[in-house]
Design a protein around this motif. Structure first.
Motif, PDB file in Angstrom:
ATOM      1  N   SER A 188      -9.994  24.067   2.663  1.00  0.00           N
ATOM      2  CA  SER A 188     -11.359  24.170   2.136  1.00  0.00           C
ATOM      3  C   SER A 188     -11.917  25.559   2.435  1.00  0.00           C
ATOM      4  N   PRO A 189     -11.299  26.606   1.903  1.00  0.00           N
ATOM      5  CA  PRO A 189     -11.669  27.967   2.315  1.00  0.00           C
ATOM      6  C   PRO A 189     -13.110  28.354   2.009  1.00  0.00           C
ATOM      7  N   LEU A 190     -13.606  28.017   0.814  1.00  0.00           N
ATOM      8  CA  LEU A 190     -14.965  28.422   0.465  1.00  0.00           C
ATOM      9  C   LEU A 190     -16.001  27.659   1.284  1.00  0.00           C
ATOM     10  N   VAL A 191     -15.749  26.379   1.536  1.00  0.00           N
ATOM     11  CA  VAL A 191     -16.648  25.601   2.394  1.00  0.00           C
ATOM     12  C   VAL A 191     -16.654  26.192   3.802  1.00  0.00           C
ATOM     13  N   SER A 192     -15.482  26.565   4.289  1.00  0.00           N
ATOM     14  CA  SER A 192     -15.371  27.163   5.619  1.00  0.00           C
ATOM     15  C   SER A 192     -16.152  28.467   5.699  1.00  0.00           C
ATOM     16  N   LEU A 193     -16.033  29.285   4.663  1.00  0.00           N
ATOM     17  CA  LEU A 193     -16.732  30.566   4.651  1.00  0.00           C
ATOM     18  C   LEU A 193     -18.246  30.373   4.651  1.00  0.00           C
ATOM     19  N   ILE A 194     -18.731  29.473   3.798  1.00  0.00           N
ATOM     20  CA  ILE A 194     -20.175  29.239   3.714  1.00  0.00           C
ATOM     21  C   ILE A 194     -20.703  28.668   5.031  1.00  0.00           C
ATOM     22  N   ALA A 195     -19.983  27.694   5.590  1.00  0.00           N
ATOM     23  CA  ALA A 195     -20.420  27.078   6.853  1.00  0.00           C
ATOM     24  C   ALA A 195     -20.432  28.100   7.986  1.00  0.00           C
ATOM     25  N   TRP A 196     -19.425  28.967   8.026  1.00  0.00           N
ATOM     26  CA  TRP A 196     -19.364  29.995   9.074  1.00  0.00           C
ATOM     27  C   TRP A 196     -20.530  30.973   8.931  1.00  0.00           C
ATOM     28  N   LYS A 197     -20.843  31.380   7.704  1.00  0.00           N
ATOM     29  CA  LYS A 197     -21.963  32.298   7.487  1.00  0.00           C
ATOM     30  C   LYS A 197     -23.286  31.633   7.879  1.00  0.00           C
ATOM     31  N   LEU A 198     -23.444  30.346   7.526  1.00  0.00           N
ATOM     32  CA  LEU A 198     -24.649  29.627   7.935  1.00  0.00           C
ATOM     33  C   LEU A 198     -24.749  29.528   9.448  1.00  0.00           C
ATOM     34  N   LYS A 199     -23.620  29.315  10.102  1.00  0.00           N
ATOM     35  CA  LYS A 199     -23.624  29.234  11.564  1.00  0.00           C
ATOM     36  C   LYS A 199     -24.113  30.535  12.176  1.00  0.00           C
ATOM     37  N   LEU A 200     -23.657  31.657  11.651  1.00  0.00           N
ATOM     38  CA  LEU A 200     -24.082  32.963  12.164  1.00  0.00           C
ATOM     39  C   LEU A 200     -25.582  33.167  11.973  1.00  0.00           C
ATOM     40  N   VAL A 201     -26.096  32.744  10.804  1.00  0.00           N
ATOM     41  CA  VAL A 201     -27.530  32.877  10.539  1.00  0.00           C
ATOM     42  C   VAL A 201     -28.335  32.019  11.501  1.00  0.00           C
ATOM     43  N   PHE A 202     -27.941  30.767  11.678  1.00  0.00           N
ATOM     44  CA  PHE A 202     -28.672  29.866  12.570  1.00  0.00           C
ATOM     45  C   PHE A 202     -28.588  30.328  14.018  1.00  0.00           C
ATOM     46  N   ALA A 203     -27.441  30.875  14.411  1.00  0.00           N
ATOM     47  CA  ALA A 203     -27.287  31.381  15.773  1.00  0.00           C
ATOM     48  C   ALA A 203     -28.219  32.563  16.020  1.00  0.00           C
ATOM     49  N   PHE A 206     -31.081  33.041  14.671  1.00  0.00           N
ATOM     50  CA  PHE A 206     -32.462  32.566  14.761  1.00  0.00           C
ATOM     51  C   PHE A 206     -32.657  31.535  15.877  1.00  0.00           C
ATOM     52  N   GLY A 207     -31.604  31.264  16.637  1.00  0.00           N
ATOM     53  CA  GLY A 207     -31.717  30.357  17.774  1.00  0.00           C
ATOM     54  C   GLY A 207     -31.754  28.892  17.418  1.00  0.00           C
ATOM     55  N   PHE A 208     -31.257  28.536  16.226  1.00  0.00           N
ATOM     56  CA  PHE A 208     -31.206  27.128  15.832  1.00  0.00           C
ATOM     57  C   PHE A 208     -29.916  26.512  16.364  1.00  0.00           C
ATOM     58  N   ASP A 209     -29.968  26.026  17.602  1.00  0.00           N
ATOM     59  CA  ASP A 209     -28.770  25.462  18.235  1.00  0.00           C
ATOM     60  C   ASP A 209     -28.779  23.932  18.163  1.00  0.00           C
ATOM     61  N   PRO A 210     -27.591  23.315  18.152  1.00  0.00           N
ATOM     62  CA  PRO A 210     -26.268  23.944  18.028  1.00  0.00           C
ATOM     63  C   PRO A 210     -26.016  24.459  16.609  1.00  0.00           C
ATOM     64  N   ALA A 211     -25.745  25.739  16.495  1.00  0.00           N
ATOM     65  CA  ALA A 211     -25.667  26.392  15.195  1.00  0.00           C
ATOM     66  C   ALA A 211     -24.535  25.843  14.329  1.00  0.00           C
ATOM     67  N   ASN A 212     -23.386  25.544  14.941  1.00  0.00           N
ATOM     68  CA  ASN A 212     -22.262  25.029  14.145  1.00  0.00           C
ATOM     69  C   ASN A 212     -22.577  23.656  13.563  1.00  0.00           C
ATOM     70  N   GLU A 213     -23.270  22.841  14.323  1.00  0.00           N
ATOM     71  CA  GLU A 213     -23.655  21.516  13.833  1.00  0.00           C
ATOM     72  C   GLU A 213     -24.694  21.624  12.722  1.00  0.00           C
ATOM     73  N   ARG A 214     -25.699  22.465  12.931  1.00  0.00           N
ATOM     74  CA  ARG A 214     -26.745  22.646  11.929  1.00  0.00           C
ATOM     75  C   ARG A 214     -26.178  23.190  10.615  1.00  0.00           C
ATOM     76  N   ALA A 215     -25.180  24.057  10.708  1.00  0.00           N
ATOM     77  CA  ALA A 215     -24.588  24.660   9.510  1.00  0.00           C
ATOM     78  C   ALA A 215     -24.018  23.592   8.593  1.00  0.00           C
ATOM     79  N   PHE A 216     -23.237  22.683   9.150  1.00  0.00           N
ATOM     80  CA  PHE A 216     -22.626  21.646   8.318  1.00  0.00           C
ATOM     81  C   PHE A 216     -23.646  20.610   7.858  1.00  0.00           C
ATOM     82  N   GLN A 217     -24.638  20.316   8.695  1.00  0.00           N
ATOM     83  CA  GLN A 217     -25.651  19.353   8.280  1.00  0.00           C
ATOM     84  C   GLN A 217     -26.477  19.878   7.108  1.00  0.00           C
ATOM     85  N   VAL A 218     -26.883  21.136   7.189  1.00  0.00           N
ATOM     86  CA  VAL A 218     -27.662  21.739   6.101  1.00  0.00           C
ATOM     87  C   VAL A 218     -26.813  21.839   4.841  1.00  0.00           C
ATOM     88  N   LEU A 219     -25.538  22.223   4.986  1.00  0.00           N
ATOM     89  CA  LEU A 219     -24.643  22.312   3.836  1.00  0.00           C
ATOM     90  C   LEU A 219     -24.474  20.946   3.175  1.00  0.00           C
TER      91      LEU A 219
END
Length: 270
Positions: free
Chosen positions: A40-55, A57-70
């Motif tokens: 799932s390369p494109l999903v992985s790329l988008i989720a990783w970019k969202l994680k960096l953005v949330f991190a 801005f201090g929205f932790d846990p950023a990796n969890e928030r990335a997939f939930q928002v996606l």
């Protein structure tokens, strides 16, 4: 609001915890082809970019928030195509309401309540592909649009290759309409777009071919099985697994063939 309020709170279903660990440890784009969900390369790329953005801005846990928002964004993206599909199938208001309800209340709707996995964007993309494919068949758009959509779908998940016959059917219709050059241009554009997205996701020709040489869950016709396969294609275990999957995703669809068969020929009832 509803998607977020009722979002998944634990991640025991599927590979949720594995996905979260993987995205948390990712350092660069080139890591994607080596991940556990490299399919799932494109999903992985988008989720990783969202994680960096949330991190940032201090929205932790950023990796969890990335997939939930996606997941929630994919659910919102499904609303338009869902009604569009109903309008394509029928002009009757009652029938359109039944079609929307049939799809909306299926088990797949669970994907959009903050589900931590890679499938939610694929489901949304698949609905959109059905819409543009049907629109093409009705002469409302160029073949180029579903071709581009299919290349994006493939980048979202390699398993979308199962839908390749649908794409070939659309191309065949273009040839039947005596638009051979258009069919060729659409096909080449689809290939180039897919290659471009894979390159953006860190794939090289070597890593792409290497991926398809790994052990996989693709069910073989006969044995022997590897460590990632539980049964052969024509086996009782596989049949029971399909039945179990259907019960989860759309149990109503199992009842419909029985009902329709029992009503066959009874025009007064229908």
């Amino acid at each position: 609001f509803l998607f977020w309020t009722l979002r998944q709170k634990t991640f025991l279903l599927g590979d949720g915890f594995l996905v979260l660990r993987t995205i948390a440890n990712q350092q660069r784009v080139e890591d994607i082809p080596q991940q556990s969900f490299a399919d799932s390369p494109l999903v992985s790329l988008i989720a990783w970019k969202l994680k960096l953005v949330f991190a940032n801005f201090g929205f932790d846990p950023a990796n969890e928030r990335a997939f939930q928002v996606l997941s929630i964004l994919a659910g919102i993206a499904c609303i338009g195509p869902l009604f569009w599909i109903a309008r394509l199938i029928s002009n009757d208001a009652v029938e359109k309401a039944l079609i929307v309800s049939f799809i909306a209340v299926s088990g797949s709707s669970q994907l959009f309540f903050g589900y931590v996995e890679t499938y939610a964007p694929v489901y949304a993309g698949l609905l959109l592909f059905i819409v543009v494919g049907c629109s093409y068949l009705r002469g409302r758009m160029s073949l180029l649009i579903p071709s581009l959509m299919f290349s994006i779908l493939f980048s979202l998940h390699f398993g979308i290759l199962l839908m390749a016959p649908a794409m070939f059917f659309l191309s065949f219709q273009e040839v039947r309409r005596r638009r051979v050059i258009s069919a060729v241009i659409s096909f080449l554009t689809m290939i180039m777009c897919a290659l471009g997205i894979l390159w953006l996701c860190g794939y090289t020709p070597h890593s792409f071919l290497e991926f398809f040489q790994r052990e996989s869950h693709v069910v073989p016709f006969t044995g022997p099985l590897d460590s990632a396969q539980a049964y052969t294609l024509f086996s009782i275990k596989h049949f029971l697994e399909i039945l179990n999957l259907q019960l989860l995703l759309s149990p109503f669809a199992l009842i419909m063939p029985v009902v329709l068969f029992s009503l066959y020929g009874k025009r007064d009832v229908l």
